[in-house]
Design an enzyme around this catalytic site. Structure first.
Site, PDB file in Angstrom:
ATOM      1  N   GLY A 107      58.064  77.878   4.501  1.00 35.44           N
ATOM      2  CA  GLY A 107      59.032  77.024   3.604  1.00 35.44           C
ATOM      3  C   GLY A 107      58.432  75.801   2.829  1.00 35.44           C
ATOM      4  O   GLY A 107      57.230  75.651   2.808  1.00 35.44           O
ATOM      5  N   GLY A 109      57.554  72.616   2.327  1.00 31.10           N
ATOM      6  CA  GLY A 109      57.162  71.487   3.168  1.00 31.10           C
ATOM      7  C   GLY A 109      57.116  70.143   2.559  1.00 31.10           C
ATOM      8  O   GLY A 109      57.383  68.990   3.213  1.00 31.10           O
ATOM      9  N   LYS A 141      57.443  68.057  -6.432  1.00 32.58           N
ATOM     10  CA  LYS A 141      56.539  68.272  -5.287  1.00 32.58           C
ATOM     11  C   LYS A 141      55.986  67.121  -4.729  1.00 32.58           C
ATOM     12  O   LYS A 141      55.253  66.234  -5.462  1.00 32.58           O
ATOM     13  CB  LYS A 141      55.338  69.261  -5.622  1.00 32.58           C
ATOM     14  CG  LYS A 141      54.499  69.657  -4.810  1.00 32.58           C
ATOM     15  CD  LYS A 141      53.541  70.850  -5.237  1.00 32.58           C
ATOM     16  CE  LYS A 141      52.796  71.452  -4.322  1.00 32.58           C
ATOM     17  NZ  LYS A 141      51.730  72.331  -4.529  1.00 32.58           N
ATOM     18  N   GLY A 154      55.556  65.594   4.258  1.00 25.35           N
ATOM     19  CA  GLY A 154      56.390  66.032   2.893  1.00 25.35           C
ATOM     20  C   GLY A 154      55.960  65.319   1.739  1.00 25.35           C
ATOM     21  O   GLY A 154      56.741  65.283   0.401  1.00 25.35           O
ATOM     22  N   ARG A 211      57.815  70.168 -11.358  1.00 29.19           N
ATOM     23  CA  ARG A 211      57.219  71.681 -11.580  1.00 29.19           C
ATOM     24  C   ARG A 211      58.464  72.303 -12.171  1.00 29.19           C
ATOM     25  O   ARG A 211      59.658  72.075 -11.979  1.00 29.19           O
ATOM     26  CB  ARG A 211      56.619  72.316 -10.370  1.00 29.19           C
ATOM     27  CG  ARG A 211      55.722  71.627  -9.895  1.00 29.19           C
ATOM     28  CD  ARG A 211      54.873  72.533  -8.955  1.00 29.19           C
ATOM     29  NE  ARG A 211      55.401  73.286  -7.647  1.00 29.19           N
ATOM     30  CZ  ARG A 211      54.834  74.150  -6.812  1.00 29.19           C
ATOM     31  NH1 ARG A 211      53.644  74.173  -7.002  1.00 29.19           N
ATOM     32  NH2 ARG A 211      55.623  74.657  -5.849  1.00 29.19           N
ATOM     33  N   ARG A 218      58.789  83.923  -4.153  1.00 30.05           N
ATOM     34  CA  ARG A 218      57.543  84.631  -3.715  1.00 30.05           C
ATOM     35  C   ARG A 218      57.379  85.554  -3.197  1.00 30.05           C
ATOM     36  O   ARG A 218      58.399  85.840  -2.300  1.00 30.05           O
ATOM     37  CB  ARG A 218      56.594  83.279  -3.445  1.00 30.05           C
ATOM     38  CG  ARG A 218      57.070  82.432  -2.100  1.00 30.05           C
ATOM     39  CD  ARG A 218      56.609  81.177  -1.869  1.00 30.05           C
ATOM     40  NE  ARG A 218      56.958  80.058  -2.774  1.00 30.05           N
ATOM     41  CZ  ARG A 218      56.389  78.964  -3.141  1.00 30.05           C
ATOM     42  NH1 ARG A 218      55.066  78.815  -2.684  1.00 30.05           N
ATOM     43  NH2 ARG A 218      56.888  78.073  -4.083  1.00 30.05           N
ATOM     44  N   ASP A 302      52.491  83.653   0.515  1.00 26.37           N
ATOM     45  CA  ASP A 302      53.373  82.561  -0.020  1.00 26.37           C
ATOM     46  C   ASP A 302      52.865  82.054  -1.309  1.00 26.37           C
ATOM     47  O   ASP A 302      53.771  81.345  -1.489  1.00 26.37           O
ATOM     48  CB  ASP A 302      53.611  81.617   1.277  1.00 26.37           C
ATOM     49  CG  ASP A 302      52.558  81.012   1.743  1.00 26.37           C
ATOM     50  OD1 ASP A 302      51.504  81.643   2.401  1.00 26.37           O
ATOM     51  OD2 ASP A 302      51.968  79.686   1.682  1.00 26.37           O
ATOM     52  N   ASN A 303      51.601  82.180  -1.616  1.00 26.37           N
ATOM     53  CA  ASN A 303      51.307  81.786  -2.890  1.00 26.37           C
ATOM     54  C   ASN A 303      51.467  82.449  -3.811  1.00 26.37           C
ATOM     55  O   ASN A 303      50.506  82.335  -5.147  1.00 26.37           O
ATOM     56  CB  ASN A 303      50.109  80.893  -2.769  1.00 26.37           C
ATOM     57  CG  ASN A 303      49.820  79.750  -1.956  1.00 26.37           C
ATOM     58  OD1 ASN A 303      51.015  79.118  -1.662  1.00 26.37           O
ATOM     59  ND2 ASN A 303      48.883  79.503  -1.336  1.00 26.37           N
ATOM     60  N   ASP A 312      51.259  77.368  -7.142  1.00 25.25           N
ATOM     61  CA  ASP A 312      50.663  76.536  -6.319  1.00 25.25           C
ATOM     62  C   ASP A 312      49.076  76.263  -6.471  1.00 25.25           C
ATOM     63  O   ASP A 312      48.135  76.955  -5.941  1.00 25.25           O
ATOM     64  CB  ASP A 312      50.843  77.074  -4.728  1.00 25.25           C
ATOM     65  CG  ASP A 312      52.132  76.823  -4.373  1.00 25.25           C
ATOM     66  OD1 ASP A 312      52.907  76.045  -4.740  1.00 25.25           O
ATOM     67  OD2 ASP A 312      52.618  77.155  -3.189  1.00 25.25           O
TER      68      ASP A 312
END
Length: 655
Positions: A107, A109, A141, A154, A211, A218, A302-303, A312
């Site tokens: 997730g 983060g 981000k 974070g 971003r 994804r 996940d990327n 990412d």
């Protein structure tokens, strides 16, 4: 509607209405079941201020970069320190296979969805070609803790934020599908980071990147339904909630693939067509990466974007000296994500996506689609490479061999990937009656390419095995005596790579710099002769030879970049920014916005004129060590942005 002085953002946060939202607003880290998003509250920064903005990226949202920079609340809104009216901050829940192992819930983060902004009227249709949704998603981000922050805080620091900002924009201007970056904000808030995991942590400034993308969904978004993994035992947090998978697929296809939604009334056929299109875009993307020497560094599931965008930007790197085994991520010890592994890794990730989409996507149908991947990738790769070599009039079967031999010559001579390709447009097509002058032309072209080759010392350093000789000897012996144990702790590819390096190093130890130069010259002379022979075929049946030559140079010079974001260029900008001087980040962005052309006045870093930082007022007491590190960029002798990297660049370590 947001009013930032005199401009507005028109939010329309569709995804939060279409996909399940976590009912809990508990800020703590937890497993989030049966939901795709969790509401979050970005954590304000102390004294946020702009490092840089991308005028072109902000224009996607209908914002003027000038107005944003001049707005006193600009840095607060674009760092999450103040909430824009209409925005609904949320963190996205996803899973992922990391370095080949299923990691369970990951997730956002450190990232946070702010909302979706309606596309302003009059936007260039080219920008919307692969964004039919009518909205742009904004994400912060580094805005603080979410339920997915795991053991982290974070936050992001200036280093990683500048790298993400510059590379997102660099990729866009190279013509490669990517998420965009609108701004970088830094602050007086601080976190502790141990950059090299060496036991020497330091305080760094919290920074936030804005971003922008049609969506940040994804492959891993669909892995939240995964049953317990047979190797790691982890399962997706929404295992058993198959109805959400159907909802997610409906949302993604209706919003981002509307033609597929319209053309396939049958649900299974629609899903197969959707998977085929994701596969096609992924193959096209990785082919484009290979052609500019870009290495992503962390190609976990996940990327991987569901829209085929570069997503990412962490320990990425553009390759300097050509090396198929180039691994930009210093913590990727097995070179799983090396340059040459990327096409196969993207295929592996697509297989994992297919598994995650079952039973909505029948496995037998997914397998048929995956059988098309390699041919598609090769097709995209060859099409790009032909442009890079200026082979435009004909497609000949031996073109593939010519390309392979070019890369082999680059590898053997340690040639700079970007600059060697850029030189090729200066090699002319053979003209009729050239005869005696031909040798001179080949010699001239060879000299150009020799300037891009590595010295003996550089090649020795590059071919030093990374494994201790005793460890290598032990593994070789184990491969013979106990293959099962060997498989558990190493693999044949790793050993083969180490042996190849050893053999190259042995050869180099017995070679002088003069002998090396002679060998490099012979290698390039041979390849250039073959290349010009192939170029002669371009002129067959062409009446206007000069027009063919001009078109060839035009295409090559708009395909082979003059400048890419090399690590040392980013490092110089980071060190200046850490020292309070943001002008180099802004200057590098300007250079990267026109990567194919020379820009008068922008050939060298700004500090080439007089060194030192240009903006004062951001110094802090008690930071001598950091200041010392930060001023090194201004102490180095400046080199042009389109040069081979300086010797110190090889010491840069990105993890």
């Amino acid at each position: 509607t947001l009013v930032l002085s005199n401009f507005r953002l028109d939010f329309d946060n569709v995804v939060l209405q279409k996909l399940p939202l976590d009912p809990s607003e508990d800020p703590g880290v937890r497993q989030v079941k049966g939901a795709c998003f969790s509401r979050v509250k970005p954590q304000p920064l102390s004294k946020p201020r702009f490092v840089a903005v991308s005028h072109q990226a902000l224009a996607l949202l209908g914002l003027s970069g000038e107005e944003v920079l001049n707005d006193p609340l600009g840095p607060e809104y674009l760092s999450g320190s103040k909430l824009m009216p209409g925005s609904e901050p949320a963190a996205h829940c996803y899973c992922g296979h990391q370095f080949g192992q299923f990691a369970g819930q990951l997730g956002d983060g450190a990232a946070c969805y702010l909302g979706e902004v309606r596309v302003p009227p009059g936007q260039d249709p080219e920008l919307l070609r692969e964004n039919p949704s009518g909205r742009w998603e904004i994400q912060l981000k580094g805005a603080g803790l979410t339920p997915y922050s795991r053991q982290a805080d974070g936050r992001k620091v200036l280093r990683s934020s500048i790298r993400e900002f510059l590379c997102s924009e660099a990729m866009f201007f190279l013509g490669i599908p990517t998420t965009r970056a609108g701004s970088v904000v830094t602050s007086d808030s601080r976190v502790i980071r141990d950059i090299y995991y060496s036991g020497h942590p330091r305080h760094e400034r919290c920074s936030v990147v804005v971003r922008i993308a049609p969506t940040f969904l994804r492959f891993g978004s669909f892995e939240i339904f995964k049953q317990a993994d047979e190797f790691t035992g982890r399962q997706g947090p929404s295992y058993g909630r198959d109805e959400i998978r159907g909802q997610m697929m409906d949302y993604v296809i209706e919003m981002f693939y509307p033609e597929i939604q319209e053309n396939f009334p049958d649900r299974v056929e629609r899903n197969v067509a959707f998977f085929r299109e994701v596969m096609r875009r992924t193959a096209r993307l990785v082919a484009q990466w290979q052609c500019v020497g870009f290495c992503h560094g962390v190609l976990n599931t996940d990327n991987m974007s569901i829209l085929g965008l570069t997503l990412d930007y962490g320990p990425y790197g553009f390759m300097d000296r050509f090396d198929p085994d180039f691994t930009c991520n210093a913590s990727d010890n097995s070179s799983r994500y090396s340059y040459q592994a990327q096409p196969a890794i993207c295929r592996w990730n697509l297989v994992k996506l297919a598994e995650a989409l079952a039973p909505e996507l029948p496995p037998d149908r997914a397998e048929i689609v995956m059988d098309e991947y390699l041919d598609l990738f090769n097709g995209f790769y060859l099409e790009n490479m032909r442009k890079k070599l200026g082979l435009l009039k004909k497609e000949e079967p031996e073109d593939e061999i010519l390309i392979t031999e070019l890369l082999q010559a680059m590898h053997n001579t340690g040639a700079d990937f970007t600059n060697a390709f850029r030189c090729l447009s200066q090699i002319s097509c053979p003209a009729e009656g050239e005869g005696e002058g031909e040798e001179e032309l080949v010699k001239k072209a060879t000299e150009l390419l020799l300037e891009q080759c590595a010295s003996l010392e550089e090649l020795k350093a590059a071919n030093k095995p990374t494994m201790d000789p005793r460890e290598l000897a032990m593994l070789l012996s184990m491969a013979q005596s106990n293959p099962a144990l060997f498989q558990m702790i190493s693999d044949r590819m790793t050993i083969a790579r180490q042996l190849d390096k050893l053999s190259r190093l042995k050869d180099l130890m017995e070679t002088s710099q003069e002998e090396l130069k002679t060998r490099q010259a012979e290698e390039w002379t041979r390849w250039i002769a073959r290349y010009r022979k192939r170029l002669a075929h371009e002129l067959d049946a062409q009446s206007d030879v000069q027009a063919v030559q001009q078109e060839r140079v035009r295409v090559m010079d708009s395909t082979n970049p003059r400048v890419v974001l090399r690590n040392y260029i980013a490092q110089n900008a980071i060190e200046a920014a850490e020292n309070g001087d943001f002008s180099e980040v802004q200057r590098v962005l300007k250079v990267l916005e026109k990567p194919f052309s020379s820009q008068p006045g922008l050939e060298l870093p700004a500090w080439a004129g007089g060194g030192g930082a240009t903006e004062q007022g951001e110094r802090d007491e008690g930071e001598e060590q950091q200041q010392e590190a930060a001023t090194t960029s201004t102490a180095r002798s400046p080199i042009p942005y389109d040069s081979k990297p300086p010797a110190w660049a090889h010491e840069i370590c990105v993890t």
